[in-house]
Scaffold this motif. Structure first.
Motif, PDB file in Angstrom:
ATOM      1  N   ILE A  67       0.861  -1.181   0.000  1.00  0.00           N
ATOM      2  CA  ILE A  67       0.000   0.000   0.000  1.00  0.00           C
ATOM      3  C   ILE A  67       0.897   1.230   0.000  1.00  0.00           C
ATOM      4  O   ILE A  67       1.725   1.415   0.899  1.00  0.00           O
ATOM      5  N   MET A  68       0.748   2.042  -1.041  1.00  0.00           N
ATOM      6  CA  MET A  68       1.565   3.247  -1.195  1.00  0.00           C
ATOM      7  C   MET A  68       0.805   4.462  -0.666  1.00  0.00           C
ATOM      8  O   MET A  68      -0.358   4.673  -1.013  1.00  0.00           O
ATOM      9  N   ILE A  69       1.474   5.248   0.153  1.00  0.00           N
ATOM     10  CA  ILE A  69       0.917   6.487   0.680  1.00  0.00           C
ATOM     11  C   ILE A  69       1.387   7.627  -0.229  1.00  0.00           C
ATOM     12  O   ILE A  69       2.570   7.966  -0.250  1.00  0.00           O
ATOM     13  N   CYS A  70       0.454   8.192  -0.991  1.00  0.00           N
ATOM     14  CA  CYS A  70       0.798   9.200  -2.002  1.00  0.00           C
ATOM     15  C   CYS A  70       0.034  10.503  -1.767  1.00  0.00           C
ATOM     16  O   CYS A  70      -0.389  11.169  -2.711  1.00  0.00           O
ATOM     17  N   THR A  92       1.119  -6.303   5.357  1.00  0.00           N
ATOM     18  CA  THR A  92       1.272  -5.584   4.093  1.00  0.00           C
ATOM     19  C   THR A  92       2.484  -4.675   4.177  1.00  0.00           C
ATOM     20  O   THR A  92       2.818  -4.180   5.262  1.00  0.00           O
ATOM     21  N   LEU A  93       3.143  -4.445   3.048  1.00  0.00           N
ATOM     22  CA  LEU A  93       4.238  -3.477   2.994  1.00  0.00           C
ATOM     23  C   LEU A  93       3.658  -2.092   2.734  1.00  0.00           C
ATOM     24  O   LEU A  93       2.977  -1.876   1.733  1.00  0.00           O
ATOM     25  N   PHE A  94       3.918  -1.161   3.648  1.00  0.00           N
ATOM     26  CA  PHE A  94       3.492   0.223   3.460  1.00  0.00           C
ATOM     27  C   PHE A  94       4.690   1.044   2.977  1.00  0.00           C
ATOM     28  O   PHE A  94       5.776   0.980   3.564  1.00  0.00           O
ATOM     29  N   ALA A  95       4.465   1.806   1.901  1.00  0.00           N
ATOM     30  CA  ALA A  95       5.531   2.617   1.313  1.00  0.00           C
ATOM     31  C   ALA A  95       5.008   4.027   1.062  1.00  0.00           C
ATOM     32  O   ALA A  95       3.918   4.195   0.513  1.00  0.00           O
ATOM     33  N   ASP A  96       5.770   5.028   1.479  1.00  0.00           N
ATOM     34  CA  ASP A  96       5.383   6.392   1.127  1.00  0.00           C
ATOM     35  C   ASP A  96       6.304   6.905   0.035  1.00  0.00           C
ATOM     36  O   ASP A  96       7.404   6.376  -0.171  1.00  0.00           O
ATOM     37  N   VAL A  97       5.848   7.940  -0.678  1.00  0.00           N
ATOM     38  CA  VAL A  97       6.642   8.517  -1.771  1.00  0.00           C
ATOM     39  C   VAL A  97       6.765  10.039  -1.605  1.00  0.00           C
ATOM     40  O   VAL A  97       6.934  10.758  -2.567  1.00  0.00           O
ATOM     41  N   LEU A  98       6.702  10.511  -0.361  1.00  0.00           N
ATOM     42  CA  LEU A  98       6.707  11.950  -0.112  1.00  0.00           C
ATOM     43  C   LEU A  98       8.099  12.554  -0.292  1.00  0.00           C
ATOM     44  O   LEU A  98       9.109  11.856  -0.204  1.00  0.00           O
ATOM     45  N   SER A  99       8.130  13.870  -0.477  1.00  0.00           N
ATOM     46  CA  SER A  99       9.384  14.585  -0.732  1.00  0.00           C
ATOM     47  C   SER A  99      10.152  14.932   0.533  1.00  0.00           C
ATOM     48  O   SER A  99      11.268  15.452   0.452  1.00  0.00           O
ATOM     49  N   VAL A 100       9.556  14.700   1.705  1.00  0.00           N
ATOM     50  CA  VAL A 100      10.292  14.729   2.972  1.00  0.00           C
ATOM     51  C   VAL A 100      10.201  13.321   3.539  1.00  0.00           C
ATOM     52  O   VAL A 100       9.283  12.560   3.220  1.00  0.00           O
ATOM     53  N   VAL A 118       7.461  -1.448   6.642  1.00  0.00           N
ATOM     54  CA  VAL A 118       7.483  -0.045   6.230  1.00  0.00           C
ATOM     55  C   VAL A 118       8.760   0.240   5.442  1.00  0.00           C
ATOM     56  O   VAL A 118       9.870  -0.081   5.899  1.00  0.00           O
ATOM     57  N   VAL A 119       8.609   0.844   4.272  1.00  0.00           N
ATOM     58  CA  VAL A 119       9.744   1.353   3.512  1.00  0.00           C
ATOM     59  C   VAL A 119       9.422   2.788   3.114  1.00  0.00           C
ATOM     60  O   VAL A 119       8.315   3.081   2.649  1.00  0.00           O
TER      61      VAL A 119
END
Length: 264
Positions: A67-70, A92-100, A118-119
């Protein structure tokens, strides 16, 4: 079996332009993408080949590998805290793609169930810089809490297989470097925009690049810029460095002017 080649079930929370941009490549690679967002992106997701859910609980009830946090930087805390984690079917693998990076890392570690991984990532490109492909573009990541190495590697392979330059570093180091580069670039671009600089008939190559910086940053929202400042603890110092540097440059010019006037 090579798990890096196995199609992933990917969920996306926050389906704005950047998420849509990433979705095109993920679907091209054969992954299944499901998305949810505050706004209704049913038509857009259908056009891209993704499945859109208006209801968050229904979305979370589907079996996702990742699950990507966008979301935006400013809204990530509120959004993550509102996720109905009790609906998860499996770890589940949670991944964010934020700029900070430190900010979402802290939130995800606080809110994501202990049995999920978490990645934290930052694809350092977007729809404009990545329109001709991702080859050679930087992708930063930190394995924050990873037990399922195969799944995490499969997710990262989405970007590595497209030719991204994979950079593993801590979220703290990312934010320190990003304050010096990304935040300063955005700040200079916004200053130039406030000055309303435009191309002229006698532009130098250097000035053309400055206009390009202004135009590139003008395409990004004030919410993004505010997030880069508010939620990167190193950004305040860079703003102070910019202000003091301008004062020093101005002071040098004024001192030189006085010196020249004294020779007249």
């Amino acid at each position: 079996m090579d798990t890096s080649k196995k199609p992933l079930n990917i969920g996306i929370i926050g389906f704005g332009p950047f998420s849509q941009f990433l979705t095109k490549t993920m679907i091209k690679q054969g992954h299944v993408v499901r998305a949810t967002s505050r706004s209704d992106y049913s038509a857009v997701s259908g056009h891209l080949g993704a499945i859109f859910f208006r209801d968050m609980e229904e979305f979370m009830g589907v079996e996702h590998d990742v699950i990507m946090i966008c979301t935006s930087i400013l809204s990530v805390s509120e959004v993550v805290k509102s996720i109905p984690f009790h609906c998860l079917k499996k770890p589940t693998l949670f991944a964010d793609v934020l700029s900070v990076k430190e900010h979402p890392r802290q939130i995800l570690l606080q809110e994501v169930p202990e049995d999920s991984d978490v990645v934290c990532t930052h694809p350092m490109f977007g729809p404009e810089s990545g329109k001709d492909g991702w080859n050679g573009l930087n992708f930063m990541y930190e394995r924050v809490r990873v037990r399922d190495e195969d799944l995490c590697s499969s997710f990262l392979n989405i970007f590595e297989s497209e030719g991204c330059k994979m950079i593993e570093m801590s979220c703290e180091e990312h934010d320190r470097l990003a304050a010096q580069s990304q935040f300063v670039t955005h700040t200079i671009g916004r200053i130039l925009s406030e000055m309303q600089i435009t191309n002229t008939a006698i532009d130098t190559k250097g000035f053309e690049k400055l206009v390009q910086v202004k135009e590139n940053t003008a395409n990004d929202s004030m919410d993004l810029y505010s997030g880069l400042f508010i939620h990167n603890r190193f950004a305040k110092q860079q703003m102070e460095n910019l202000e003091s540097a301008l004062e020093r440059v101005k002071g040098s010019l004024e001192a030189r002017m006085k010196k020249e006037d004294g020779h007249k």
